[in-house]
Design an enzyme around this catalytic site. Structure first.
Site, PDB file in Angstrom:
ATOM      1  N   HIS A 240      -4.270 -20.674  41.151  1.00 54.97           N
ATOM      2  CA  HIS A 240      -3.239 -20.008  41.944  1.00 54.97           C
ATOM      3  C   HIS A 240      -1.858 -20.189  41.319  1.00 54.97           C
ATOM      4  CE1 HIS A 240      -6.378 -19.699  45.085  1.00 54.97           C
ATOM      5  NE2 HIS A 240      -5.754 -18.550  45.278  1.00 54.97           N
ATOM      6  N   GLU A 485     -16.670 -13.679  48.005  1.00 52.13           N
ATOM      7  CA  GLU A 485     -16.197 -14.568  46.935  1.00 52.13           C
ATOM      8  C   GLU A 485     -17.024 -15.852  46.831  1.00 52.13           C
ATOM      9  OE1 GLU A 485     -12.098 -15.594  47.557  1.00 52.13           O
ATOM     10  OE2 GLU A 485     -12.352 -15.937  49.700  1.00 52.13           O
TER      11      GLU A 485
HETATM   12  C1  PEP Z   1     -10.462 -14.324  44.561  1.00 53.47           C
HETATM   13  O1  PEP Z   1     -11.006 -15.403  44.791  1.00 53.47           O
HETATM   14  O2  PEP Z   1     -10.854 -13.535  43.676  1.00 53.47           O
HETATM   15  C2  PEP Z   1      -9.272 -13.906  45.332  1.00 53.47           C
HETATM   16  C3  PEP Z   1      -8.777 -12.706  45.222  1.00 53.47           C
HETATM   17  O3  PEP Z   1      -8.698 -14.835  46.139  1.00 53.47           O
HETATM   18  P1  PEP Z   1      -7.809 -16.053  45.565  1.00 53.47           P
HETATM   19  O4  PEP Z   1      -7.518 -15.767  44.116  1.00 53.47           O
HETATM   20  O5  PEP Z   1      -6.583 -16.127  46.387  1.00 53.47           O
HETATM   21  O6  PEP Z   1      -8.700 -17.235  45.761  1.00 53.47           O
HETATM   22 MG    MG Z   2     -10.491 -16.471  46.596  1.00 56.12          MG
END
Ligand code: PEP
Ligand code: MG
Length: 626
Positions: A240, A485
């Site tokens: 992130h 996911e």
């Molecule tokens: C993902 O996991 O692909 C997603 C879009 O969520 P994040 O990146 O916030 O975990």
């Molecule tokens: Mg995610």
């Protein structure tokens, strides 16, 4: 290594993404190069380019891991060591206060004697509070009694003392409460070796932030107008922190081993987020090359910006919705600039980080309403908070200790269902914002039908409450979708499609959980591969389930922002892609160039492969006009 002050030169402010298909890159060691007489040696470091663009400026080195206070249990035999750790931290903090005191006393000529006396008095009080006070004794008692780590014990003691003060509504006691928090914060910083919170927001213009590790919360504090680049020893492409850097348009290289031992604050640094390269003390030639690249990039950006008004339509006439992933409201200018068809993923947890408490319903409503209005009729997909993992918000995850920081623990929808009062507050804010334009609700980290049903009940309760209050909300509840996911969600996609209104494929987490690779860990980053046949098959399975149930499905993980994967995703049936705003022009250009019929045929061939090398080869073959 020179510490000669370097004047920031310039920074490439382009934010257009140049993602790479993940490949096996192991960070290399630094190599000395170009010994220039009387000039510092240029040092080159390689890592992962996670946010494109190039930036040059003055190193601002932040040492020490940045962590929120996480509580964890210790065993009886660890108590003595933990008490010792607390005492050492208090001793270090006392030395810092004493140093500050002598500095202040030395300033007696430049600031008024009265001010010096007052500050001196305050620092004296701090010094004693760090020695023997209810704060230190209370924290010691908690370590002994509750068997928890020292920083969590200090945090709990601060809360206990200041709550008592606050209840008395006395301005004098309120000020003492602030003093205790300040002393406690210093103590915690010494325990986790963390500099004062918020200080990153105040770095000077043209700084390159250099750190061992930056959390997403740290990154969200950075002012993109001031920061020329980011370089850190830890971190992977899909962390992130990387996503945040891309969102802010700050060039960033993560996973650079050995960086901190070769760089000091004040050194001149060049960050190349395209190549994944950090150059300390760049030579005259490197600076010249930087300037050339910067003008090329600006030209390319101007060319792509002209695409903003064009619809994303394939050569054979199929319309594709290109939406934006948004973390902070400040990204909305960029979203509108590139002509995004709405927000396909609002990572709402980022609206809540770096604050001691969560915003209430009205504040959340106002934030969301502004985003909805700015999207002018395009949908805004609000994901309920995905706290946990690397996105820690003490007020939400704190009570769950290490589980709140674990990628397999209390995160996503699990955490929201464990604190339903917060979820309901957010749902009320979303429902009110939905009165201003189309809104969709998205649930993160879903693994079962029960989670979707439980969230629906809370949503219905929120709507009933608002009806009773006479609040303006749409007659029909907004569509409620799930993130696919986790492999479990992909494998039950046919059942999830019966209880949800749309799917959003989170390829970042899906890759991580399928391959058992922490997306933020630089040591296994070369193994992280969304093109692994196992990941592709799960995506295909979920896409097919959505198609059969006639519900829309989008991809909002980082795969969507890679133009080299666009034909494959469209070929698998996706018609909505959501990505960092700066990636939209390049993906749109790719869509304008491709033929969906040919892309679908090639996607089928790719899906027949089990060898990642062959998959890669087929993708590359398909990069010409399909
Ligand atoms: C993902 O996991 O692909 C997603 C879009 O969520 P994040 O990146 O916030 O975990
Ligand atoms: Mg995610």
């Amino acid at each position: 290594m020179s510490s000669e002050p370097a004047r920031p030169i310039a920074t490439d402010r382009q934010t257009d993404n140049q993602p790479t298909v993940p490949h096996a890159t192991v960070p290399q060691r630094a190599t000395g190069k170009d010994m220039i007489e009387d000039a510092p040696i240029e040092l080159i470091f390689d890592g992962f380019g996670v946010s494109p663009g190039i930036g040059m400026g003055t190193a601002h080195v932040r040492e020490g891991a940045a962590t929120d206070v996480t509580e964890y249990r210790i065993t009886g035999t660890q108590v003595a060591a933990e008490l010792k750790r607390l005492r050492t931290a208090a001793e270090r903090a006392r030395r810092q206060v004493a140093r500050l005191q002598s500095k202040i006393r030395g300033k007696a000529k430049s600031i008024s004697a009265l001010a010096v006396e007052e500050i001196d008095y305050l620092l004296d009080a701090y010094f004693h509070m760090l020695k023997d006070s209810r704060l230190v004794r209370g924290a010691e008692a908690r370590i002994n009694r509750d068997r928890i780590n020292a920083e969590a014990a200090v945090q709990a003691e601060i809360e206990a003392i200041t709550q008592g003060f606050e209840a008395m509504h006395d301005p004098y006691l309120a000020a003492r409460g602030d003093d205790i928090r300040e002393v406690g914060r210093r103590l915690i910083q010494n325990l986790v070796r963390k500099p004062a919170p918020g200080y990153l927001a105040a770095v000077s213009k043209g700084s390159v932030i250099v750190a061992d590790e930056l959390t997403p919360a740290d990154t969200a504090l950075l002012d993109p107008d001031k920061v020329a680049g980011i370089a850190a020893m830890a971190g992977g492409r899909q962390s992130h922190t990387a996503i945040m850097a891309r969102a802010l348009g700050v060039p960033c290289v993560l996973g650079v081993p050995g960086l901190l031992s070769a760089i000091r604050s004040g050194d001149r640094v060049y960050v190349d987020g395209d190549l994944g390269r950090v150059v300390v003390n760049p030579s005259a030639e490197t600076i010249q090359a930087f300037r050339l690249r910067r003008s090329e990039r600006l030209r390319e950006k101007r060319r792509l910006t002209r695409l903003a008004k064009r619809a994303a339509v394939t050569r054979d006439g199929v319309d594709i919705q290109l939406q934006a992933n948004v973390e902070l409201p400040m990204e909305m200018d960029a979203v509108l600039e590139v002509g995004a068809a709405g927000v396909g993923l609002l990572r709402s947890e980022f609206l809540f980080i770096n604050r001691p408490t969560l915003p209430g319903e009205d504040e959340q409503y106002e934030l969301l309403r502004d985003i909805v209005i700015r999207c002018q009729g395009h949908p805004v997909t609000v994901r309920t908070p995905d706290f946990g993992g690397d996105v820690r918000v003490e007020s939400m995850t704190g009570e769950f200790g290490q589980s709140g920081a674990s990628l397999l623990g209390m995160r996503g929808i699990r955490l929201s269902l464990a604190r339903p009062e917060h979820l309901e507050t957010q749902f009320r804010a979303i429902l009110r914002a939905a009165a201003h334009g189309p809104v969709r609700i998205l649930l993160p980290l879903v693994t079962s039908l029960a989670e979707v049903r439980a969230a629906k009940e809370i949503l219905a309760r929120a709507a009933r409450r608002l009806h009773r209050r006479g609040a303006a909300i749409p007659i029909a509840l907004p569509p409620l979708g799930v993130m696919i996911e986790v492999p479990a969600a992909a494998l039950i996609a046919d059942a999830l499609a019966q209880v949800s209104d749309f799917f959003a494929i989170g390829s970042n987490d899906l890759t991580m959980y399928t391959l058992a690779i922490d997306r933020g860990d630089q040591w296994v980053a070369h193994l992280y591969d969304p093109l692994h046949p196992a990941v592709l098959r799960l995506i295909q399975f979920a896409a097919a389930a959505a198609l059969r149930s006639r519900i829309p499905a989008s991809v909002c993980g980082e795969m969507a922002s890679d133009p080299r994967l666009t034909a494959l995703l469209l070929g698998l049936g996706f018609r909505e892609l959501s990505m960092t705003a700066s990636s939209i022009p390049k993906v749109k250009q790719r869509i304008l160039d491709l033929d969906l019929g040919a892309a679908t045929y090639r996607a089928q061939r790719i899906m027949e492969q089990t060898d990642p090398v062959r998959i890669q080869a087929l993708l590359e073959e398909g990069m010409g006009p399909a």
